[in-house]
Design a protein around this motif. Structure first.
Motif, PDB file in Angstrom:
ATOM      1  N   ASP A 125       0.658  -1.439  -0.092  1.00  0.00           N
ATOM      2  CA  ASP A 125      -0.478  -0.070   0.106  1.00  0.00           C
ATOM      3  C   ASP A 125       0.648   1.212   0.176  1.00  0.00           C
ATOM      4  OD1 ASP A 125      -2.861   0.411   0.127  1.00  0.00           O
ATOM      5  OD2 ASP A 125      -2.056   1.367   1.925  1.00  0.00           O
ATOM      6  N   ALA A 205      -7.802  -4.269   0.173  1.00  0.00           N
ATOM      7  CA  ALA A 205      -8.645  -3.623  -1.352  1.00  0.00           C
ATOM      8  C   ALA A 205      -9.469  -3.400   0.762  1.00  0.00           C
ATOM      9  CB  ALA A 205      -9.236  -4.943  -1.765  1.00  0.00           C
ATOM     10  N   GLY A 206      -9.213  -4.128   1.510  1.00  0.00           N
ATOM     11  CA  GLY A 206      -9.412  -2.693   2.966  1.00  0.00           C
ATOM     12  C   GLY A 206      -8.694  -1.899   3.240  1.00  0.00           C
ATOM     13  N   LYS A 208      -7.735   0.440   0.783  1.00  0.00           N
ATOM     14  CA  LYS A 208      -8.197   1.356   0.156  1.00  0.00           C
ATOM     15  C   LYS A 208      -9.577   2.070   0.773  1.00  0.00           C
ATOM     16  CE  LYS A 208      -5.074   1.393  -3.117  1.00  0.00           C
ATOM     17  NZ  LYS A 208      -3.719   2.331  -3.033  1.00  0.00           N
ATOM     18  N   SER A 209      -9.782   1.169   1.244  1.00  0.00           N
ATOM     19  CA  SER A 209     -11.602   1.288   1.475  1.00  0.00           C
ATOM     20  C   SER A 209     -11.365   2.657   3.422  1.00  0.00           C
ATOM     21  CB  SER A 209     -12.362   0.729   2.020  1.00  0.00           C
ATOM     22  OG  SER A 209     -11.957  -0.675   3.164  1.00  0.00           O
ATOM     23  N   ILE A 210     -10.282   2.535   3.931  1.00  0.00           N
ATOM     24  CA  ILE A 210     -10.119   3.619   5.262  1.00  0.00           C
ATOM     25  C   ILE A 210      -9.502   4.601   4.365  1.00  0.00           C
ATOM     26  CG2 ILE A 210      -8.717   4.282   6.869  1.00  0.00           C
ATOM     27  CD1 ILE A 210      -7.754   0.714   6.956  1.00  0.00           C
ATOM     28  N   PRO A 211     -10.402   5.917   5.475  1.00  0.00           N
ATOM     29  CA  PRO A 211     -10.906   7.058   4.841  1.00  0.00           C
ATOM     30  C   PRO A 211      -9.243   8.057   4.823  1.00  0.00           C
ATOM     31  CG  PRO A 211     -12.772   6.643   5.398  1.00  0.00           C
ATOM     32  CD  PRO A 211     -12.150   5.633   5.663  1.00  0.00           C
ATOM     33  N   GLU A 212      -9.064   8.486   3.936  1.00  0.00           N
ATOM     34  CA  GLU A 212      -7.535   9.317   4.200  1.00  0.00           C
ATOM     35  C   GLU A 212      -7.099  10.047   5.578  1.00  0.00           C
ATOM     36  OE1 GLU A 212      -4.307   8.541   3.029  1.00  0.00           O
ATOM     37  OE2 GLU A 212      -4.562   6.687   1.605  1.00  0.00           O
ATOM     38  N   THR A 233      -5.291   1.648  10.995  1.00  0.00           N
ATOM     39  CA  THR A 233      -5.329   0.394  10.344  1.00  0.00           C
ATOM     40  C   THR A 233      -5.636  -0.424  10.604  1.00  0.00           C
ATOM     41  OG1 THR A 233      -3.518   1.457   9.219  1.00  0.00           O
ATOM     42  CG2 THR A 233      -4.229  -0.380   8.318  1.00  0.00           C
ATOM     43  N   SER A 240     -12.291  -7.185   7.099  1.00  0.00           N
ATOM     44  CA  SER A 240     -11.386  -8.287   6.335  1.00  0.00           C
ATOM     45  C   SER A 240     -10.164  -9.288   6.710  1.00  0.00           C
ATOM     46  CB  SER A 240     -10.168  -6.806   5.463  1.00  0.00           C
ATOM     47  OG  SER A 240     -10.999  -5.743   4.901  1.00  0.00           O
TER      48      SER A 240
END
Length: 320
Positions: A125, A205-206, A208-212, A233, A240
């Motif tokens: 990531d 994929a999990g 990527k779904s965490i908001p920045e 995280t 996931s």
């Protein structure tokens, strides 16, 4: 004067009910035709499940309570629950070492695959060309189990790559697959390595779904990388992680091909698992009754483990 006229009794339709008539009958016929057409389209799939799922399941249930050598259907002899009781009787090897090996194999696979996939997915990531790295780690998934097992089998040999590295470090050679104490952990490592790719796809994929915005807020607060990983995280990656746990554990409990290729259940019964024991009882010894009973016991184990994990998944999801 008494009024002898009685009011006519009329049936009143329930509120919201359309009046009976040609239009209502037409809609009903159309509805019935739609239902028939829907079942006609579903018929091939329902027939497939009936032939390849329901009938084999019923036959296996029949065999689990019978004695049969696997040839003539007329020789099936009902024995009640004797096949199940024999699995747990004194002197039976089903509970130990077969079922215990199965649970240890599945648990070890989950621990190694989960830890490795979390580390690798987190590293990917933060790298460029993420698609390339995910593809490279996914390659073992599309490689046949026979190829993976044979490659690792040669790597574990006394003159193989693994022992070559140990010798270069000044350590002695290890009989990985010949020693009962190291055979099962050695196969667990291979199973975890081969299944890490699918876990990485789920975890990336999990991630990527965490908001920045969470990471930006943590950076403004001066949180270090370790704090961000443990406090942001991992908690947000929990769904996931649980999905990976469920799939890896079910795959580990049903593992068969890799053990056949690498050890064939040996040395002794050191790597003998439930799926391999069922195969031996049915196809090698002709004991289809005990094999079917063991299959249902394994089914119950997988079902219980899956329900427990789904309960944890829902509970953790509600708490989140």
């Amino acid at each position: 004067m008494v009024n002898t006229l009685t009011p006519a009794t009329t049936e009143r339709a329930a509120p919201g009910t359309p009046p009976a008539g040609p239009a209502t009958d037409g809609r009903a016929r159309t509805r019935r035709r739609q239902v028939v057409v829907a079942y006609l389209f579903l018929a091939p799939t329902l027939l497939f499940f009936a032939v390849f799922l329901i009938l084999p399941l019923g036959f296996a249930l029949l065999l689990s309570m019978s004695r049969w050598a696997g040839f003539d259907l007329g020789e099936i002899q009902p024995v009640g629950t004797d096949n199940f009781t024999s699995l747990f009787a004194d002197g039976s090897t089903f509970l130990a070492p077969v079922l215990s090996n199965t649970l240890l194999f599945a648990l070890g696979t989950v621990v190694l695959a989960l830890a490795g996939s979390v580390v690798v997915a987190t590293c990917i990531d933060n790298l460029r060309f993420q698609g390339l790295w995910r593809t490279l780690y996914f390659l073992p998934i599309v490689t046949t189990v026979v190829a993976v097992g044979n490659v690792w089998k040669y790597m574990y040999e006394p003159g193989g790559l693994v022992n070559g590295v140990l010798n270069a470090l000044g350590l002695g050679s290890v009989a990985f697959l010949q020693n009962p104490g190291t055979a099962l952990p050695s196969v667990v490592v291979v199973q975890a390595w081969a299944s890490v790719g699918s876990a990485i796809l789920v975890l990336t994929a999990g991630l990527k779904s965490i908001p920045e915005s969470y990471y930006e807020a943590a950076e403004l607060d001066g949180a270090g990388p370790a704090t961000v990983f443990w406090r942001i995280t991992l908690p947000l990656l929990r769904p996931s992680l649980l999905l990976v746990c469920i799939t890896q554990l079910i795959g580990g409990l049903q593992s068969f091909a890799l053990i056949v290729v690498m050890t064939k259940g040996g040395p002794g019964d050191a790597t003998n698992v439930a799926a391999l024991e069922m195969y031996r009882q049915a196809f090698s010894y002709g004991h289809w009754g005990p094999a079917s009973a063991a299959a249902f016991v394994l089914f119950v184990v997988v079902l219980v483990v899956t329900l427990v994990q789904l309960w944890i998944f829902r509970r953790k999801g509600e708490e989140a």
